[in-house]
Design an enzyme around this catalytic site. Structure first.
Site, PDB file in Angstrom:
ATOM      1  N   ASN A   9       0.878  -1.113   0.046  1.00  0.00           N
ATOM      2  CA  ASN A   9       0.015  -0.130   0.074  1.00  0.00           C
ATOM      3  C   ASN A   9       0.875   1.323   0.111  1.00  0.00           C
ATOM      4  O   ASN A   9       0.755   2.102   0.869  1.00  0.00           O
ATOM      5  CB  ASN A   9      -1.035  -0.040   1.322  1.00  0.00           C
ATOM      6  CG  ASN A   9      -2.040   1.029   1.063  1.00  0.00           C
ATOM      7  OD1 ASN A   9      -2.220   1.562   0.016  1.00  0.00           O
ATOM      8  ND2 ASN A   9      -2.559   1.192   2.193  1.00  0.00           N
ATOM      9  N   GLU A  35       1.125  -3.181  -5.295  1.00  0.00           N
ATOM     10  CA  GLU A  35       0.755  -1.672  -4.975  1.00  0.00           C
ATOM     11  C   GLU A  35       2.043  -0.822  -4.387  1.00  0.00           C
ATOM     12  O   GLU A  35       2.120  -0.425  -3.008  1.00  0.00           O
ATOM     13  CB  GLU A  35      -0.357  -1.838  -3.770  1.00  0.00           C
ATOM     14  CG  GLU A  35      -1.427  -0.484  -4.066  1.00  0.00           C
ATOM     15  CD  GLU A  35      -2.612  -0.571  -3.331  1.00  0.00           C
ATOM     16  OE1 GLU A  35      -3.310   0.276  -3.160  1.00  0.00           O
ATOM     17  OE2 GLU A  35      -2.881  -1.532  -2.422  1.00  0.00           O
ATOM     18  N   ASP A 148      -1.983 -10.058  -4.286  1.00  0.00           N
ATOM     19  CA  ASP A 148      -3.205  -9.767  -3.644  1.00  0.00           C
ATOM     20  C   ASP A 148      -4.426 -10.111  -4.679  1.00  0.00           C
ATOM     21  O   ASP A 148      -4.142  -9.352  -5.648  1.00  0.00           O
ATOM     22  CB  ASP A 148      -3.182  -8.135  -3.301  1.00  0.00           C
ATOM     23  CG  ASP A 148      -4.413  -7.641  -2.800  1.00  0.00           C
ATOM     24  OD1 ASP A 148      -5.291  -8.296  -2.631  1.00  0.00           O
ATOM     25  OD2 ASP A 148      -4.429  -6.535  -2.508  1.00  0.00           O
ATOM     26  N   ASN A 150      -7.475  -9.709  -3.898  1.00  0.00           N
ATOM     27  CA  ASN A 150      -8.636  -8.790  -3.664  1.00  0.00           C
ATOM     28  C   ASN A 150      -9.951 -10.041  -3.533  1.00  0.00           C
ATOM     29  O   ASN A 150     -10.945  -9.525  -4.016  1.00  0.00           O
ATOM     30  CB  ASN A 150      -8.902  -7.930  -4.620  1.00  0.00           C
ATOM     31  CG  ASN A 150      -8.318  -6.662  -4.116  1.00  0.00           C
ATOM     32  OD1 ASN A 150      -8.427  -6.162  -2.891  1.00  0.00           O
ATOM     33  ND2 ASN A 150      -7.284  -5.955  -4.905  1.00  0.00           N
ATOM     34  N   HIS A 246      -2.211  -4.438   4.941  1.00  0.00           N
ATOM     35  CA  HIS A 246      -2.027  -6.110   4.312  1.00  0.00           C
ATOM     36  C   HIS A 246      -0.797  -6.225   5.747  1.00  0.00           C
ATOM     37  O   HIS A 246      -0.008  -5.584   6.181  1.00  0.00           O
ATOM     38  CB  HIS A 246      -1.625  -6.345   3.029  1.00  0.00           C
ATOM     39  CG  HIS A 246      -2.937  -5.919   2.073  1.00  0.00           C
ATOM     40  ND1 HIS A 246      -3.302  -6.937   1.565  1.00  0.00           N
ATOM     41  CD2 HIS A 246      -3.240  -4.833   1.638  1.00  0.00           C
ATOM     42  CE1 HIS A 246      -4.244  -6.383   0.683  1.00  0.00           C
ATOM     43  NE2 HIS A 246      -4.034  -4.912   0.749  1.00  0.00           N
TER      44      HIS A 246
END
Length: 254
Positions: A9, A35, A148, A150, A246
């Site tokens: 992130n 990310e 990830d 999602n 995360h």
């Protein structure tokens, strides 16, 4: 070989929160990053190189958005940037490193939580990605896909399945896709070693003290091709690493 996957992130923010110190202690052979939210020139990769890592990046065209990376101790034979589909590659979502017969991929599946248009794009991505992986497994059966996704797969992968049944990330069609995806010849490595375990999550909302109360979602995976089944040594989730919303997930192979 220890392979970690971590949605940061924002890699620059994670580095300010002690990511490099954690990496030195965890000492994975490979770290798959999602990310990054950065262009390669914005990442102080010298700090990773000082720990012995080769660094590879695939950033989104849009600055401060998406982006994946791979850090590895062993230099790969080949790096595959993207998947050849423009709408995916423009968002920097797939990066693969090949080491002999072994391939390791970092993937960042789009979120659909911002509205119908992005949910539609997510479902298109999932269909196209599955087809891409189906072909890749024929060429590179010893494949690890970390990242990830999602998506929470089953009710034990999310803290409150009933209230989230209509929420992007736990929609019936997303969960069905993940079941179908595994049938391509892939293993959810965490469930291979932790079948039935509950309250094991890899992402928590920043709202309502969710992480402190462990009200999370398991949306980060290390998928292994069936050809690697006998080489799998273990898989784990590391909630004490707190550089992001995360946490890292890992798989160990011979």
């Amino acid at each position: 070989m220890k392979i970690f996957s971590y949605n940061l992130n924002g890699i620059r923010a994670a580095m300010r929160k002690g990511l490099v110190d954690w990496l030195k202690e965890a000492n994975p052979d490979v770290l798959l990053i999602q990310e990054t939210k950065a262009q390669p020139e914005q990442i102080e990769q010298e700090e990773f190189e000082a720990l012995g890592y080769h660094c590879y990046w695939h950033s989104a065209e849009k600055k401060g958005y998406s982006g994946v990376g791979i850090l590895c101790k062993l230099k790969p034979d080949h790096i595959e940037v993207g998947c050849g589909m423009d709408y995916i590659d423009q968002e920097g979502r797939i990066l693969r490193a090949d080491f002999g017969d072994l391939s390791i991929m970092s993937v960042y599946v789009p979120s659909g939580s911002s509205g119908d248009a992005r949910q539609d794009l997510k479902m298109k991505f999932l269909g196209d990605f599955q087809e891409y992986i189906r072909g890749l497994l024929k060429e590179r059966p010893q494949l690890i896909i970390g990242g990830d996704f999602n998506i929470c797969h089953t009710e034990i992968d999310i803290h409150n399945p009933k209230s989230n049944k209509d929420t992007s990330g736990f929609l019936p069609e997303e969960r069905a896709w993940l079941s179908d995806f595994l049938k391509e010849g892939l293993i959810d490595s965490f469930r291979q070693f932790h079948e039935g375990e509950v309250d094991r999550y890899s992402w928590w909302s920043y709202r309502a003290n969710a992480r402190a109360n462990n009200k999370g979602w398991r949306i980060d995976y290390q998928m292994a091709g069936e050809a690697l089944k006998e080489r799998l040594n273990g898989a784990e989730i590391w909630p004490d690493a707190m550089h992001s919303d995360h946490c890292p997930v890992s798989v160990e192979i011979d």
